[in-house]
Design an enzyme around this catalytic site. Structure first.
Site, mmCIF file in Angstrom:
data_model
loop_
_atom_site.group_PDB
_atom_site.id
_atom_site.type_symbol
_atom_site.label_atom_id
_atom_site.label_comp_id
_atom_site.label_asym_id
_atom_site.label_seq_id
_atom_site.Cartn_x
_atom_site.Cartn_y
_atom_site.Cartn_z
ATOM 1 N N LEU A 394 0.864 -1.157 0.116
ATOM 2 C CA LEU A 394 -0.203 -0.178 0.082
ATOM 3 C C LEU A 394 0.976 1.114 0.100
ATOM 4 O O LEU A 394 1.912 1.191 0.646
ATOM 5 C CB LEU A 394 -0.755 0.173 1.165
ATOM 6 C CG LEU A 394 -1.974 -0.957 1.314
ATOM 7 C CD1 LEU A 394 -2.649 -1.063 2.734
ATOM 8 C CD2 LEU A 394 -2.828 -1.190 0.108
ATOM 9 N N ASP A 395 0.506 2.390 -0.375
ATOM 10 C CA ASP A 395 1.172 3.688 -0.753
ATOM 11 C C ASP A 395 1.423 3.931 0.861
ATOM 12 O O ASP A 395 0.397 3.598 1.724
ATOM 13 C CB ASP A 395 0.370 4.666 -1.340
ATOM 14 C CG ASP A 395 0.352 4.466 -2.952
ATOM 15 O OD1 ASP A 395 1.247 3.793 -3.427
ATOM 16 O OD2 ASP A 395 -0.497 5.253 -3.456
ATOM 17 N N MET A 396 2.492 4.729 1.231
ATOM 18 C CA MET A 396 2.744 5.033 2.562
ATOM 19 C C MET A 396 1.711 5.844 3.132
ATOM 20 O O MET A 396 1.073 5.468 4.376
ATOM 21 C CB MET A 396 4.042 6.152 2.516
ATOM 22 C CG MET A 396 4.200 6.386 3.931
ATOM 23 S SD MET A 396 5.769 7.385 3.908
ATOM 24 C CE MET A 396 4.997 9.121 3.508
ATOM 25 N N THR A 398 -1.507 5.412 2.196
ATOM 26 C CA THR A 398 -2.733 4.674 2.281
ATOM 27 C C THR A 398 -3.013 3.959 3.439
ATOM 28 O O THR A 398 -1.915 3.316 3.777
ATOM 29 C CB THR A 398 -2.964 3.872 1.074
ATOM 30 O OG1 THR A 398 -2.894 4.750 0.035
ATOM 31 C CG2 THR A 398 -4.422 3.171 0.950
#
Length: 547
Positions: A394-396, A398
């Site tokens: 996951l994106d940092m 998110t």
């Protein structure tokens, strides 16, 4: 001497305290003085008649639409007076010079400058090359060479085919009762000799045609080589001319900064222009900000009047390695651990895998400077786990469900499900605006912006397929809550699909790359459905968002 580019504030700023540290240009909240300076520049752009440039705001205006990044630098002169400098990135209205803006460090458009003169020489060489290529002499020599090669090939092939036919005929004769072997062998030898002589003849003809062609083509190749060398020399001279000052008034060229290979457009952005002019005119930098003005490029996401950080690939080396040397600057937030004081929670755990709820602003895997991450936390929790652990990321920024494998076989099976797209994912997001439609499908390709990582671009030539289904949940307080069902898993896919003009045209609340900063990015991986690699049972897990 007071520089005429140094403009006093029209707004009364006497009650606003100066910042203690200069703006960190690659991630910042603009200081109040920077906001006021930007507003005054924007007021000028809305009402000016000094130049004509099609920013895309007027649909009736003719000419190519080019939105533009502008920058403001709040600074202090030798008398303690606070004022501002303005700059634009690249060219504005096909010019590098405008009365109210700081100039470029070197004006490549100056007709009397070495660059334009050098360009004229290169253009003249190119014209000579094209003239030679279009000449009847060159065309005839080239066509003669090609025709000779074709004739040679066809003539030799005919002889080879004739040899095969004659060989079959001799084989038939040998099956009869009466034949002369000596005559048959002699015929075979004569055919071979003829083929050899034909080959020699055509090789001679081709060499003659090649020589005729080379007499002209060598002139073209010499001109090309000369052009290449002159172009390289011109570039190196340009790199040397693009030399920037710092507060110590030390000059350093982009050739030195980028070790002889700067990216295209390096030094043409607003930030280095502003700082160079300030240092050259003994102005002390106080605060800085950059904003976008006009229509967004088709491939990018740029919002009119919105603030943006300086670009990484072109500006970071110039600013961080030289121009900002010794300035007391705000802390680089990328050096701080965003996961400090945060905990991951276990959603599910067995002997084979673990599901966690990752908080927002928490790395999935270790970064270059920060090792604390979901991977490291789970590794510490399960020291006996042997697998690569991280199955997806996951994106940092998110939050939400992540699945991690405890051994390699489980990892491979989960990876297979992701690759086959049999794993079902549902995200929930809060969008910064009202979406009229109830559902839809978004499909346009993405790739990384090589000049400004990790920002993504829309690119139909080199991008990878990115597809998302979405569904509206509710509209409240001028914001829309939606479900995202990503079919592919590209970096920043949902963020770009939400914000881009080809998508929902509405950024996710708190998206500091493609929208506006808030307390957090309002994007959460809420639900995950997969088949357990060992039990083969379908499992669904849901963790509701905290926003």
């Amino acid at each position: 001497m007071i520089s005429h580019k140094f403009q006093p504030f029209k707004t009364n700023i006497s009650s606003i305290p100066l910042p203690e540290k200069f703006t960190f240009p690659f991630y910042y909240e603009p200081h109040k003085l920077s906001v006021i300076a930007s507003t005054e520049l924007q007021n000028y752009l809305e009402n000016q008649s000094d130049f004509e440039h099609n920013f895309g705001s007027n649909p009736t205006q003719k000419g190519l639409v080019i939105g533009k990044m502008f920058g403001v630098l709040v600074c202090q002169n030798e008398f303690g007076e606070i004022g501002q400098l303005w700059a634009f990135s690249g060219k504005l209205a096909d010019s590098n010079h405008h009365e109210k803006f700081v100039p470029t460090v070197y004006d490549m458009l100056d007709a009397k400058g070495f660059y334009k003169k050098g360009e004229d020489v290169l253009n003249q060489i190119t014209s000579e090359i094209e003239s030679l290529k279009k000449s009847e002499e060159f065309k005839n020599a080239f066509q003669n060479l090609e025709n000779t090669k074709i004739e040679a090939f066809n003539d030799i092939q005919r002889q080879k085919e004739n040899i095969k036919v004659q060989k079959k005929l001799r084989d038939t004769i040998r099956k009869s009762e009466i034949f002369n072997e000596e005559e048959l062998k002699n015929a075979s030898q004569q055919e071979g000799i003829l083929l050899k002589k034909m080959t020699q003849f055509w090789n001679y003809k081709i060499k003659a045609a090649q020589k005729e062609f080379e007499l002209i083509n060598s002139k073209i190749e010499t001109l090309k080589s000369d052009r290449k060398q002159k172009s390289a020399d011109l570039q190196q001279k340009l790199f040397a001319e693009y030399a920037f000052l710092n507060q110590y008034r030390t000059l350093k060229s982009i050739g030195e900064i980028f070790e002889g290979n700067p990216p295209a457009g390096a030094g043409e952005c607003a930030a280095p222009k502003l700082l160079h002019y300030a240092f050259a005119n003994k102005l002390k930098p106080i605060a800085m900000a950059e904003f976008w003005w006009g229509k967004s490029p088709n491939s990018e996401i740029r919002k009119h009047k919105q603030f943006y950080p300086a670009c990484k690939s072109k500006c970071e080396p110039i600013l961080m390695q030289h121009m900002l040397d010794g300035l007391k600057m705000e802390v680089n937030p990328f050096e701080n651990n965003p996961a400090k004081g945060k905990n991951i929670s276990i959603v599910y755990d067995d002997d084979y895998l673990v599901l966690i709820n990752k908080p927002a602003e928490f790395l999935s895997v270790p970064g270059k400077q920060i090792k604390d991450s979901a991977y490291q936390r789970v590794k510490d929790m399960f020291p006996n786990a042997t697998g690569p652990l991280i199955v997806h990321r996951l994106d940092m920024s998110t939050s939400g469900i992540m699945i991690l494998a405890k051994d390699e076989e489980v990892y491979k099976e989960l990876q297979r499900q992701f690759i086959k797209r049999t794993i079902k994912k549902r995200y929930v997001a809060l969008l910064d605006g009202i979406i009229e439609e109830n559902e839809g499908f978004i499909d346009f390709p993405l790739r990384v912006d090589l000049d400004d990582r990790p920002r993504q671009l829309v690119c139909y030539e080199h991008g990878k397929t990115a597809q998302t289904r979405w569904q509206k949940i509710e509209v409240k307080d001028n914001k829309t809550k939606v479900f995202f069902y990503p079919i592919t898993g590209r970096t920043h896919q949902l963020r770009v699909h939400a914000s881009h003009e080809l998508g929902l045209k509405t950024p996710i609340v708190g998206d500091d790359l493609y929208g506006k900063k808030a307390n957090r990015l309002h994007l959460h991986a809420e639900q995950l459905t997969f088949v357990h690699p060992i039990s083969k049972k379908e499992m669904t897990f849901t963790v509701e968002a905290e926003f």
